[in-house]
Structure formats: structure tokens, C-alpha cells
Enzyme design. Structure first.
Site, mmCIF file in Angstrom:
data_model
loop_
_atom_site.group_PDB
_atom_site.id
_atom_site.type_symbol
_atom_site.label_atom_id
_atom_site.label_comp_id
_atom_site.label_asym_id
_atom_site.label_seq_id
_atom_site.Cartn_x
_atom_site.Cartn_y
_atom_site.Cartn_z
ATOM 1 N N GLU A 50 0.875 -1.176 0.000
ATOM 2 C CA GLU A 50 0.000 0.000 0.000
ATOM 3 C C GLU A 50 0.906 1.218 0.000
ATOM 4 O O GLU A 50 1.594 1.483 0.989
ATOM 5 C CB GLU A 50 -0.836 0.061 1.281
ATOM 6 N N ASP A 61 -5.307 8.584 11.117
ATOM 7 C CA ASP A 61 -3.994 8.044 11.459
ATOM 8 C C ASP A 61 -3.500 8.483 12.826
ATOM 9 O O ASP A 61 -3.731 9.608 13.256
ATOM 10 C CB ASP A 61 -2.975 8.456 10.393
#
Ligand SMILES: Cc1ncc(COP(=O)(O)O)c(C=O)c1O
Lengths: 265, 409
Positions: A50, A61
Site C-alpha cells: 500500500e 492516522d
């Protein structure tokens, strides 16, 4: 024609193991170094990469990835650099998808992004803040270009919701194991096996588990019930903590090798 | 409770305003947003909820607040007849309490015991901490570190009210980053936590819900101006950060095409300097914090930092309904620079004995401009969204007043 992600899962299933999926932001810590780091991950046994597209407001995040994308942005990582990173790691043998918040893709132009990504050899996109309801233009742009669309399910998703998500998903379903942001955790959430089992009843797509996996032992535990194991922050942390690029390369390679053993059943 | 006015876009898919709005969030939040939407939809048709909120507005907030004619200030607005909608007189000192009480009641209805909030100027944080104290909820407020410095008084107020204040030290250290941190908290705590978002931004149903709880501003203002002037105003004027005080006032006049809707955003040092928060003059449609709207962003879709002397207007996005009103031309948005806002700030202090919030001073500056355009026959309502106590240190520094000495501006 079968697609690259299908081929990975067909092969890993045949080998009796889960696929190892590794995340690293493009441009982190610099564009050139990130290409080398990703290549090292592939050589050490990561099946799917990814490639993260650094974004100014990464609200899904945790601290490690926030710090990494901040460094990548400061190093001048634009969307074009990300696409170039995809091209380079693909040339080095990676099966690469892009992981991106939605706005940079929309700003680049949905059609243009899909076309350029396909040209670069990328095989799909994970857009964690794109919901199926808002995905019309993205579905149109990816259809016919051989790009897979990975959407997410979470422990809070209802069965109806999982069915909706899977109806627009291809490649694999991303099962977010935890209610929370990205980041290494000492234990993989106990919600993960139940979420995978529930999703399994509703789709025949491969299911990969992400959020919180950081060790070979955890990867082994997840590989017992999932088709893929996704590791991100643990790679990022290794690089953040490394004294120099050579040691970052070594540490990332070591972690990938440990995880690659872990995903065997 | 009166029903919402009908809008040209009421037949858009739920949560959308033309191409704007929607939901761009991690899947983990979908269930919570659905739950919130269900609770909101059920509440607004439940007379008991309406009665409870109306009672709090009357006995706690102090509504209805007055519509004050300001003759001396009006002379500085081309002689127009100017009226101030006095949201500054609400308990806690701004319009923010309207939305907070509504959402706090919903929090209790959903069985949640904790609220989190983002805040820029601190007015929303103070209102959230207040409602949490009133209803026995835990409260955590995220605030950009830069804002904790320029709005130190409000940080102290929140702490006195029992809230935990977490300074956000990443990114630009202002409102945008406080929202990021609040979202991160929420996704991990959603079982027992409600995200009490403070303006008409964010994923559906927030823009619609927050507007709903502020419609009381427009409802009262409409009734009051009809009583005071015997007619509808020519224009209603508000500052636009996320856009909640503006949506509240505008909502009372959306269906009256003869009433101009005027929004003023922060021009900072001047739009040409790049240091501003003028989403409509420089932003492009994109996605920020869960909704499609105008966003200050670079060519790659990275959010640009905003700048304003006013913490509450210092945000690179704007509520999606404003984006729609802008594109359709129903509302008109202009920028007001720091210096213009501070001139209007001083003017209101000196002509009317009212110290406005610096956010609201942007609306006052807009009225000074607009009144000169419309002339002395014009009737203008300005939303005085908050009082200026929190801004005394900033204003003193701007005007060179030494705190602790008795010098004049
Ligand atoms: C007094 C006051 N007015 C206006 C605003 C801007 O918010 P909104 O545009 O949502 O009304 C704020 C925000 O902090 C505020 O404190």
C-alpha cells in the site's frame, strides 16, 4: 482476465497462508529512499504494497503515520511523486495499491488519477474516507481500467452496511480491526475475528485485517482466520527510529521477513 | 418549535446541499452518524424534546435576546437603520450555546455519558463545558495550541467548568487540527462519546442539525424586526467561520427573496497576501473534515493554512450549505481584513457601549460597507454573535493599550 490482487490471493490461498500487505507512505523519509524501502519490503516477502499518499489532514492516522506523512510532505511529495513511486516499485516487482484520503484524488481529477495510476502499473486504491454513497465518480473511473476498489468495514458496521460496502468492493475487503486510528497495539483487537466471520458470511471476497498488527506473532494469529494481514505503523516506526537509511532498510527488511513467517499457518 | 423554512435544495439527497455536504468519513463512524441522525430526526418531531429545549433557552440561555437598534453605529453605516441581534447576551456570551444545548440533550437521549468538542475562539468549548456541567456529562475539549494562547481566558473558563482541555500541537495548531484530533478521539470512543461539533461543517447530519439548533436566531430576529421596523430588513449580515451563526440568522429569511443574505469571512492580512481565511475568494470545492465544500487547498489537494486575527474565523473550510448558497447566488460572501474588523470593533465600543467579539466585528465591518452602499433608507440586521471579553488582550495589543494601566485606545 484475472487481476493482480486476485492472483495474489489465489496464490497465497493455494500456499495455505495469508497474504502479507505492507503500508508505507510515498516520499517518506524522501521520495528516493521510500522507493528503496518499499523494494526491500517486497524482497523480504511482502505480497501487496500500500503506497500511502501523504495528506495534510490524516484524521484516521495515529502519531507514527502522522509524523511520517508530515516528513514526506516536507520532502516535496506531490501526487505526481506518489504515482512515480508506484511506477518504480512496480518495476521492481511490487503489486501496488494506493492508500489515499479522498481530497487529493478529487483535486487531481478522478479520471486523470485513475488513468495515471493504471499507466504507472498500480492495481487499486484504498480510500478510507470515501463511502460507497459518495463513490459514484470513482466507480465510473475505475471500471474498465483494471483498478480494484478496496473499501472498509469496521466492528461497528451493521450486516446491511457490510453488504453495501462489499457490493462496490473488489480485490479485497479491508476489515479495520479496531475502533480507532492507525498505530501499533500490543494486542490485536478481540473484535477482529468476529468482524471477519460476519463479513465472511456476506461476501466471497478475500478479507484482510488491518489496524494494530505489528509482530510476527500477531500476524500469525490473524492469518488463522483472515486472507490478508495489513501492517503499516510498525514499518513506519522502524524507519522513524532508525539512525540512518542503511539501518532503516535493514530494520524494515527484518520486520517484513518476521511477518512473512508469521502469515504462514 | 417552528418548522424549518423550505429551501430550494430540500429535495436533495439527505445531507447534501446541491453538490456539497455528504459524508466522507472512515467506516467506523458510519454507525455513530446514523445513530445521531436517527436521534435527531426523532427528537425534532417529539414535542417533549422541543419543550425541554425551549425551556432551557428561556430559563438558562436567556432567550429571547433583544434586537437592539444602534443609531450612532448606524451613522457609520451610511446612516442605515442598523439592528444588532444580541447573541452576545446569551449565557456563556455567544450563539454557540444554542447548538450545544440541543446536542447535549441528544447525547443524553442516546445514552452517552461523554462529550468531546473542538474549539477555536474557545466560545464553543466554553459552551460545551457549560452544558456538560449542567447535564452531568464528562467533557474533553481539543484546542489548537496557538488558540490556547490567544484565547487564554476561555481556557481558564473551560477548566473552571470541569472540562479537560487538550492543546493540539500538530499541524497549524489551530481549529483545523483541533477537529482532526477530536475525530481521532471519537473514532476510538464512540460507544459512550458524542462528538459535539460546534458549527455547520462536518459529515451529515452535522450541518443540518447544527443549523436547526441555531434557527431560533432567525426566527426571533424576523419577529423582532417586523415589530420594530414594521417590515422585513433589506439585508441580514453575519460573520462566517464554519458558518453556524450565519446559517441561524439566514434561515429566518431564506424564503424572502427581497432580503439580502450577506456573509463576511476573514480577510486576515489581505486576500492578496495569502494570509487569510477567505474560502470563497480563493478556495476550490473539495473535501475537508467529512464534507464536500469550498476548501483552501493547493494544487495537490493539501489543505492550506488559514490566518485571521479572529480564532473563530481561522478555518480553511466552510459549512457546505454556505457553499451551496454561494453558488446559487442566494447569499453573497465578502472578505473583511483584520484592520477593517478592528476598526469596526472600536467603533461599536465607542458608539454603543458594546464590546463585540472580534469574529462579530467582521460582520460589523461588513455592515459599515453595505450600509454605505444601500443608503439611509436601508434596514440591516447584524448578528452580534458574541461578546468581546475573550478578546480584550488581543484588542489591547492591537490598539496599544497597556494592560494594568489606565490609558485610552
Ligand atoms: C463569537 C463567535 N462568532 C462567530 C464564530 C464563528 O463560528 P460560526 O461561523 O460557526 O458562527 C465563533 C467561533 O468560535 C465565535 O466564537
Amino acid at each position: 482476465m484475472s487481476r493482480p490482487l486476485d492472483e495474489v490471493f489465489t496464490a497465497t490461498r493455494a500456499a495455505g497462508r495469508a497474504a502479507l500487505i505492507g503500508y508505507l507512505p510515498a516520499g517518506f523519509p524522501t521520495p528516493q529512499e521510500s522507493v528503496e524501502l518499499i523494494t526491500a519490503m517486497v524482497h523480504a516477502g511482502v505480497d501487496i504494497i500500500e503506497v500511502g499518499l501523504p495528506y495534510s489532514d490524516p484524521l484516521m492516522d495515529g502519531p507514527a503515520i502522522q509524523e511520517a506523512v508530515d516528513l514526506a510532505l516536507k520532502a516535496g511529495t506531490t501526487t505526481d511523486v506518489v504515482l512515480d513511486t508506484v511506477a518504480q516499485v512496480t518495476a521492481a516487482g511490487a503489486t501496488a495499491v494506493v492508500m489515499s484520503y479522498w481530497n487529493p484524488i478529487e483535486r487531481y481529477g478522478v479520471e486523470r488519477f485513475a488513468a495515471r495510476l493504471a499507466d504507472a502499473g498500480g492495481v487499486g486504491v484504498i480510500a478510507p474516507d470515501l463511502t460507497p454513497e459518495e463513490a459514484g465518480p470513482w466507480i465510473a473511473a475505475t471500471t474498465g481500467r483494471g483498478l480494484d476498489r478496496v473499501f472498509l468495514v469496521a466492528p461497528s458496521s451493521t450486516d446491511t452496511r457490510i453488504t453495501t460496502v462489499c457490493s462496490v468492493t473488489s480485490g479485497f475487503v479491508y476489515a479495520a480491526s479496531t475502533m480507532g486510528v492507525t498505530g501499533a497495539r500490543s494486542e490485536v483487537s478481540s473484535a477482529a475475528p468476529a468482524l471477519v466471520a460476519r463479513t465472511r458470511r456476506l461476501t466471497s471476497l478475500p478479507i484482510a485485517v488491518g489496524l494494530g498488527v505489528s509482530t510476527g506473532a500477531q500476524a500469525h494469529e490473524v492469518a488463522a482466520y483472515a486472507d490478508g494481514v495489513i501492517v503499516g505503523s510498525a514499518f513506519v516506526r522502524r524507519i522513524l527510529d532508525a539512525v540512518d537509511h542503511a539501518s532503516a532498510l535493514a530494520r524494515v527488511g527484518d520486520l517484513a521477513a518476521e511477518l512473512a513467517v508469521g502469515v504462514t499457518r | 418549535m417552528a418548522t424549518s423554512s423550505t429551501l430550494p435544495h430540500d429535495d436533495n439527497p439527505p445531507g447534501h446541499f446541491g453538490p456539497y455536504g455528504g459524508r466522507f468519513v472512515p467506516e467506523a463512524l458510519t454507525a455513530a452518524l446514523d445513530q445521531l441522525d436517527d436521534a435527531f430526526q426523532a427528537a425534532i418531531v417529539d414535542p417533549a424534546f422541543g419543550a425541554e429545549l425551549a425551556e432551557l433557552e428561556r430559563t438558562y440561555t436567556g432567550r429571547p435576546n433583544p434586537l437592539t437598534p444602534v443609531l450612532r453605529f448606524g451613522e457609520l453605516c451610511g446612516g442605515a437603520r442598523v439592528f444588532l441581534k444580541r447573541e452576545d447576551l446569551n449565557h456563556t456570551g455567544s450563539h454557540k450555546i444554542n447548538n450545544v444545548l440541543g446536542q447535549a440533550l441528544l447525547t443524553t437521549r442516546m445514552g452517552k455519558t461523554r462529550v468531546i468538542a473542538e474549539t477555536g475562539a474557545g466560545q464553543h468549548g466554553v459552551a460545551a463545558a457549560t452544558a456538560a456541567a449542567l447535564m452531568g456529562l464528562e467533557c474533553t475539549v481539543y484546542m489548537g495550541e496557538e488558540d490556547t494562547r490567544r484565547q487564554a481566558l476561555n481556557v481558564a473558563r473551560m477548566k473552571l467548568l470541569g472540562a479537560e482541555v487538550i492543546p493540539v500541537t500538530i499541524g497549524s495548531r489551530t481549529l483545523k487540527d483541533a477537529i482532526n484530533e477530536a475525530m481521532r478521539d471519537w473514532v476510538a470512543s464512540v460507544d459512550r462519546t458524542h462528538y459535539l461539533l460546534g458549527t455547520v461543517t462536518g459529515p451529515a447530519p452535522f450541518p443540518t442539525m447544527v443549523r436547526h439548533f441555531h434557527e431560533v436566531i432567525g426566527r426571533e430576529a424576523r419577529e423582532q424586526i417586523l415589530a420594530a421596523a414594521g417590515r422585513l430588513p433589506d439585508a441580514v449580515v453575519a460573520c462566517v467561520g464554519g458558518g453556524s451563526n450565519a446559517m441561524g440568522l439566514f434561515s429566518g429569511f431564506l424564503d424572502d427573496p427581497q432580503v439580502q443574505l450577506r456573509g463576511y469571512e476573514a480577510g486576515g492580512d489581505g486576500v492578496e497576501t495569502g494570509r487569510h481565511a477567505s474560502r470563497f475568494s480563493t478556495g476550490v470545492p473539495g473535501v475537508l473534515h467529512g464534507a464536500r465544500t469550498y476548501v483552501m487547498q493547493d494544487e495537490w489537494g493539501q489543505t492550506l493554512p488559514s490566518h485571521s486575527i479572529s480564532a473563530g474565523l481561522d478555518y480553511p473550510g466552510v459549512g457546505p450549505e454556505h457553499a451551496y448558497l454561494h453558488d446559487t447566488g442566494r447569499a453573497i460572501y465578502e472578505s473583511v481584513n483584520d484592520d477593517e474588523a478592528m476598526t469596526a470593533f472600536a467603533a461599536l465600543c465607542r458608539t454603543e457601549g458594546i464590546i463585540p467579539a472580534i469574529e462579530s466585528a467582521h460582520a460589523l465591518a461588513g455592515a459599515m460597507r453595505l450600509g454605505r452602499e444601500l443608503g439611509p433608507e436601508a434596514v440591516i440586521i447584524v448578528n452580534l454573535s458574541g461578546r468581546g471579553d475573550k478578546d480584550v488582550a488581543t484588542a489591547a495589543a492591537w490598539f496599544g493599550i497597556e494592560l494594568g494601566h489606565s490609558e485610552s485606545m
